[in-house]
Structure formats: C-alpha cells, structure tokens
Design a protein around this motif. Structure first.
Motif, mmCIF file in Angstrom:
data_model
loop_
_atom_site.group_PDB
_atom_site.id
_atom_site.type_symbol
_atom_site.label_atom_id
_atom_site.label_comp_id
_atom_site.label_asym_id
_atom_site.label_seq_id
_atom_site.Cartn_x
_atom_site.Cartn_y
_atom_site.Cartn_z
ATOM 1 N N GLU A 151 -1.224 -8.876 2.868
ATOM 2 C CA GLU A 151 -0.621 -10.179 3.183
ATOM 3 C C GLU A 151 -1.035 -11.275 2.200
ATOM 4 O O GLU A 151 -0.376 -12.296 2.083
ATOM 5 C CB GLU A 151 -0.992 -10.596 4.617
ATOM 6 C CG GLU A 151 -0.360 -9.737 5.702
ATOM 7 C CD GLU A 151 -1.103 -8.434 5.962
ATOM 8 O OE1 GLU A 151 -2.122 -8.180 5.291
ATOM 9 O OE2 GLU A 151 -0.646 -7.668 6.830
ATOM 10 N N ASP A 210 4.483 -3.757 4.346
ATOM 11 C CA ASP A 210 3.233 -3.386 5.018
ATOM 12 C C ASP A 210 3.477 -3.046 6.482
ATOM 13 O O ASP A 210 4.579 -3.200 6.995
ATOM 14 C CB ASP A 210 2.225 -4.539 4.891
ATOM 15 C CG ASP A 210 0.803 -4.077 5.152
ATOM 16 O OD1 ASP A 210 0.518 -2.880 4.976
ATOM 17 O OD2 ASP A 210 -0.036 -4.909 5.555
ATOM 18 N N THR A 223 -1.428 -10.497 12.151
ATOM 19 C CA THR A 223 -1.713 -10.782 10.737
ATOM 20 C C THR A 223 -0.565 -11.554 10.095
ATOM 21 O O THR A 223 -0.798 -12.505 9.333
ATOM 22 C CB THR A 223 -1.995 -9.475 9.958
ATOM 23 O OG1 THR A 223 -2.889 -8.678 10.725
ATOM 24 C CG2 THR A 223 -2.612 -9.752 8.605
ATOM 25 N N LYS A 252 0.853 -1.179 0.000
ATOM 26 C CA LYS A 252 0.000 0.000 0.000
ATOM 27 C C LYS A 252 0.900 1.243 0.000
ATOM 28 O O LYS A 252 0.433 2.364 -0.040
ATOM 29 C CB LYS A 252 -0.836 -0.022 1.291
ATOM 30 C CG LYS A 252 -2.259 0.462 1.151
ATOM 31 C CD LYS A 252 -2.875 0.724 2.512
ATOM 32 C CE LYS A 252 -3.310 -0.522 3.226
ATOM 33 N NZ LYS A 252 -4.099 -0.228 4.456
ATOM 34 N N THR A 271 0.532 -5.529 15.955
ATOM 35 C CA THR A 271 0.682 -6.577 16.981
ATOM 36 C C THR A 271 1.441 -7.792 16.433
ATOM 37 O O THR A 271 1.934 -8.610 17.212
ATOM 38 C CB THR A 271 -0.695 -7.066 17.443
ATOM 39 O OG1 THR A 271 -1.366 -7.623 16.292
ATOM 40 C CG2 THR A 271 -1.524 -5.931 18.018
HETATM 41 C C1 PRP Z 1 -3.146 -3.255 8.808
HETATM 42 C C2 PRP Z 1 -1.928 -3.749 8.064
HETATM 43 C C3 PRP Z 1 -1.861 -5.207 8.460
HETATM 44 C C4 PRP Z 1 -2.425 -5.217 9.857
HETATM 45 C C5 PRP Z 1 -1.306 -5.301 10.855
HETATM 46 O O1 PRP Z 1 -4.271 -3.572 8.075
HETATM 47 O O2 PRP Z 1 -2.056 -3.543 6.675
HETATM 48 O O3 PRP Z 1 -2.641 -5.989 7.592
HETATM 49 O O4 PRP Z 1 -3.118 -3.971 10.051
HETATM 50 O O5 PRP Z 1 -1.786 -5.341 12.165
HETATM 51 P P1 PRP Z 1 -1.350 -6.487 13.172
HETATM 52 O O6 PRP Z 1 0.159 -6.551 13.150
HETATM 53 O O7 PRP Z 1 -1.871 -6.003 14.497
HETATM 54 O O8 PRP Z 1 -1.985 -7.761 12.739
HETATM 55 P P2 PRP Z 1 -5.709 -2.947 8.372
HETATM 56 O O9 PRP Z 1 -6.335 -3.624 9.511
HETATM 57 O O10 PRP Z 1 -5.552 -1.456 8.510
HETATM 58 O O11 PRP Z 1 -6.522 -3.315 7.111
HETATM 59 P P3 PRP Z 1 -6.173 -3.497 5.574
HETATM 60 O O12 PRP Z 1 -5.720 -4.929 5.430
HETATM 61 O O13 PRP Z 1 -7.442 -3.226 4.874
HETATM 62 O O14 PRP Z 1 -5.074 -2.535 5.178
#
Ligand code: PRP
Length: 206
Positions: free
Chosen positions: A139, A152, A159, A113, A156
């Motif tokens: 991902e 990305d 993902t 992104k 936490t």
């Molecule tokens: C963001 C980012 C990751 C996730 C990371 O996505 O792109 O996918 O958060 O967070 P984590 O380490 O706590 O798991 P978001 O939830 O903003 O949604 P998106 O996938 O639509 O970009």
C-alpha cells in the motif's frame, strides 16, 4: 506449513484430524518439527515458498492460499479448498487520484507482490503496464509516488481504509488450499487420501 495469517488455522485444522506435533507453534525458531510416533515432519516456511517445497517433493503436502498458488505457477496438485483464509486480490488506487475509467491506468506503474497474476490480468484486458515487485506493505507504493496503483490482497479492508486507497477492480478470490506433490500423491496415496477424507468430513461438520 505457511508462516503468518494461515499458520494458526492450518495447524488447528490438522490437529483436529490427528496431525500435530509437540512444539508446533509459529514462535518456534525450529524449522522442522517432528512427531516420530505419527511419522510426521512439519516444515515451517514463508508463505510464498510453500508451493516450491511441494513442487520439488521436499514436502509431500502443503497448505497455502489460492493467490500464492496462482502466482507461483508451480507444478502441483490442488486437492481441497479448506475454506479459511478468505480474501481477494484487487487493484486499488489513492482515492484522491482516482481516474474516470479502469482503462485510464494503461501504461502506468503497479506495485505488487503478485506480478504474474497482475500481468496476466492486465494483458488479457489489452493493457500494458509496468510492474514493480514489492515484498510487503504494498500500500505504500502509491502513497510515496512509487506507483500509480497496487495489486494486493484485501481481507478486512482495514489497510486500504487506513491508507486512503480505494479498490477499483477485483482480480480473484482466494482461500487456503491443500496442495500435494504429484509423485508423493501416487506413492503415498492411501495416507494422503485418508487425510483428505478426514478433512472433508471435518469441514462439512463446521
Ligand atoms: C496483507 C496484504 C494487505 C493486508 C490486507 O498484508 O498485503 O496489506 O494484509 O489485510 P486487511 O484488508 O485485513 O487490512 P500482510 O499483513 O500479510 O503483510 P505484508 O504487508 O507484509 O504483505
């Protein structure tokens, strides 16, 4: 105001220094929420668009992550690090397809992104890459063979873990920032400066 993860802490912080409005919540479908008495309009928009509204002066100030500011390359002032929204931007790959060295990924495809930040990062390291711009669920890219890697945000780490991906290099740290339109900062300096002072006091006390 940015929609998404930053919305709640942003509105909460501003509320504590008296900047709020009835009906200011993320579920509202209303895009501009006004507090006439306090002479405030809250504009609610997608995170990636916050720097654009501020650059053009459609919004005097905004709250947005450092990552989005860097990606947008907009002409705005950054006034204050608000401390919340901590995360970092990194490169990750599927665990089972990890290559021995970071440089081994040269000339491969990266789903992201954040193509501007990614390109700057790889170019500085002498690596030419192919960038595939996605708008969410980044991902998924390497899982379905769209790309070899992703660039990305990790907050936490959930993902990455749940999708069997492994971080191989960190690119930048990010937190939420208060940004301002350059002209508004001059024309509305006392009011904006008061806000910055109040926020600094509040942030020191927590
Ligand atoms: C963001 C980012 C990751 C996730 C990371 O996505 O792109 O996918 O958060 O967070 P984590 O380490 O706590 O798991 P978001 O939830 O903003 O949604 P998106 O996938 O639509 O970009």
């Amino acid at each position: 105001m940015p929609k998404g993860k930053l919305f709640e802490p942003s509105t909460e912080l501003l509320r504590k220094v008296g900047w709020t409005a009835d009906g200011l919540n993320e579920k509202s479908r209303k895009l501009v929420i006004t507090n006439e008495k306090a002479r405030l309009n809250f504009i609610i928009t997608k995170t990636a668009d916050v720097p654009t509204y501020v650059e053009y002066g459609a919004a005097d100030i905004g709250i947005i992550g450092k990552d989005v500011i860097a990606e947008s390359e907009k002409n705005i002032y950054e006034l204050l690090d608000l401390g919340f929204g901590k995360c970092h931007l990194m490169m990750a790959v599927p665990k089972e397809k990890k290559r021995p060295h970071f440089e081994d990924y040269a000339h491969t495809r990266v789903a992201t992104k954040f193509p501007n930040i990614a390109e700057k990062f790889f170019t500085e390291r002498g690596m030419q890459m192919e960038y595939i711009k996605l708008n969410g669920s980044i991902e998924l890219g390497p899982i379905v063979g769209l790309s070899e890697s992703i660039v990305d945000i990790v907050e936490t780490g959930t993902t990455l873990r749940e999708n069997n991906l492994e971080e191989i290099i960190s690119i930048m740290d990010s937190t939420a920032r208060l940004i301002v339109n350059r002209v508004s900062y001059k024309l509305k300096y006392p009011r904006i400066d008061n806000l910055v002072t109040d926020l600094k006091i509040l942030l020191k006390s927590v």
